[in-house]
Design an enzyme around this catalytic site. Structure first.
Site, short mmCIF file in Angstrom:
data_model
loop_
_atom_site.label_atom_id
_atom_site.label_comp_id
_atom_site.label_asym_id
_atom_site.label_seq_id
_atom_site.Cartn_x
_atom_site.Cartn_y
_atom_site.Cartn_z
CG HIS A 66 -2.33 0.44 0.87
ND1 HIS A 66 -2.60 1.46 -0.02
CD2 HIS A 66 -3.54 -0.01 1.30
CE1 HIS A 66 -3.91 1.62 -0.13
NE2 HIS A 66 -4.50 0.74 0.66
CG ASP A 104 -11.74 -15.28 -19.22
OD1 ASP A 104 -10.87 -16.17 -19.08
OD2 ASP A 104 -12.74 -15.41 -19.95
#
Length: 451
Positions: free
Chosen positions: A165, A384
């Site tokens: 982060h 995908d």
């Protein structure tokens, strides 16, 4: 169901990073954050080849998929070159092309067996490629990003991607994943290149005060004890009913995120009342993606922590759902283009310190803090690689005395349009009360299986 580690390696970019890009300067907004790896976990069943049942054939296909993931990473890393580097300090990333940390693991049982376990979501920490020890201590030399791919018997596969982060937010990691998919599917020319302008738009401060960091803001709300996570699934019909219930003259068409956030806020506040005997001042916060607030809009592929926290203070009164939606909407609207512009340029540091000071004052007025982060509309359910979309997307569950500040909620899409799955992290004693909340149970299912 312990994963067996097959290999650990560093996968390098396909082309060397130019000398003038070897040091990636963190921006001012990155300095406000802190190092902690946050994960996105994608679960893929082997249902794209329904006529194949032979274990040898299944293993061959899974091996091909694993190789596709590994072979498409170098080209992706050439675009997202800081992902192949290491954190140097609180000011910069060393883009040394040492490579992204990549772990291959294997589980002898099936993905279906995993989902059939009680509290399976709280066991998915086994799929993350970092140690809890890496969340504290020196950050120098830590990988910016890590990946673990875990294969299962009968062809299931789980991909966990983690990002520090300190370097970037959820949009940053999401952008990397989308680019990786484009490369794997031979559409790399269509993949947008990351935008690294944040360090020039929000120039860093070499001497940055510790008190003006997000970690310091949250310190009053860190708790010791046993933490647990639960998932609450709101289907599209329940959300439509909830939106009708929370709509008002102030917010006539609340978003699904606002509606779910308001309900969870009130239910958690009610749990606190049951615990303490009265309502207490609560600070509601929501992470806001500022890329969409900029004038002109910043590219969605802008790297860094281009986010800020919207804050709404709720005092001792009994909260109404429409009132909570109004408070959240008002707080989020304050994070606008003018606010983002104030953080840019030479005056950005002073304005950030002033914003941090105001947030600190709100924190000191509250007894508890409820923190929301929405990952909805990220498109994670559409990741995908060529063998179908994930059956489930998650963050990491917890169950035990782990380092955490409580009352955190992450909102995520599911594969069914219009749904929201809320990951709620609370102290166990608070969760025990929340689980029995009749209003929450009327709208949400707790810990459902994604199968």
């Amino acid at each position: 169901m312990e994963p067996e580690i097959i290999s650990r390696e560093s996968i390098k970019p396909s082309s060397a990073t130019p000398l003038h890009l070897k040091t990636h300067k963190l921006c001012l907004l990155d300095q406000y954050r802190h190092h902690a790896y946050f994960p996105i976990v994608l679960y893929y069943p082997f249902n794209q080849e329904p006529n194949i049942s032979d274990p040898t054939q299944i293993n061959h296909i899974v091996s091909e998929r694993l190789q596709l993931l590994k072979q498409s990473l170098p080209e992706t890393l050439s675009r997202f070159y800081p992902f192949a580097g290491k954190i140097k300090d609180n000011l910069s990333v060393d883009c040394n092309d040492e490579g992204i940390y990549f772990v291959e693991a294997r589980v002898k049982s099936s993905l279906s067996d995993y989902f059939n376990q009680p509290n399976f979501a709280n066991a998915n920490y086994k799929f993350i490629p970092f140690d809890v020890k890496e969340l504290s201590g020196s950050i120098s030399g830590l990988h910016v990003a890590k990946i673990q791919v875990t294969t299962f018997a009968y062809g299931g596969l789980v991909i966990c991607a983690c990002l520090s982060h300190l370097f970037g937010d959820g949009i940053t990691l999401n952008s990397f994943l989308k680019s990786w998919v484009a490369t794997a599917c031979k559409n790399a020319e269509e993949a947008e290149r990351p935008n690294n302008d944040a360090s020039s738009l929000f120039p860093q401060q070499e001497i940055y005060p510790k008190e003006a960091t997000w970690t310091e803001m949250c310190k009053p709300f860190y708790r010791d004890g046993r933490f647990v996570s639960r998932r609450f699934l709101f289907d599209a019909k329940a959300i439509a009913n909830l939106k009708d219930k929370v709509a008002s003259s102030l917010v006539q068409n609340p978003s699904r995120v606002e509606a779910v956030s308001a309900l969870l806020s009130r239910c958690i506040m009610t749990a606190f009342k049951g615990k303490f005997g009265s309502h207490r001042p609560i600070l509601l916060t929501h992470t806001v993606n500022m890329r969409r607030k900029a004038k002109p809009l910043m590219p969605e592929y802008s790297m860094g922590n281009i986010v800020w926290t919207a804050n709404a203070l709720c005092t001792n009164e009994e909260p109404e759902l429409d009132g909570l939606v109004g408070k959240l909407r008002e707080a989020i609207m304050e994070i606008n283009g003018d606010f983002l512009k104030s953080l840019q340029g030479d005056e950005g540091f002073l304005n950030l310190c002033e914003a941090a000071k105001n947030e600190s004052a709100l924190c000191s007025s509250a007894v508890e803090r409820i923190t929301f982060s929405s990952w909805c509309n990220f498109g994670l359910v559409d990741i995908d690689f060529g063998w179908g979309k994930p059956i489930w997307v998650s963050t990491i569950g917890i169950d035990g005395p782990v380092p955490c500040f409580s009352n955190t909620i992450i909102l995520m899409d599911t594969r069914l349009k219009g749904e929201i799955e809320a990951w709620v992290y609370l102290l166990e004693e608070d969760m025990n009360i929340l689980e029995l909340d009749k209003e929450l149970i009327a709208f949400a299912k707790m810990d459902p299986s994604p199968m």
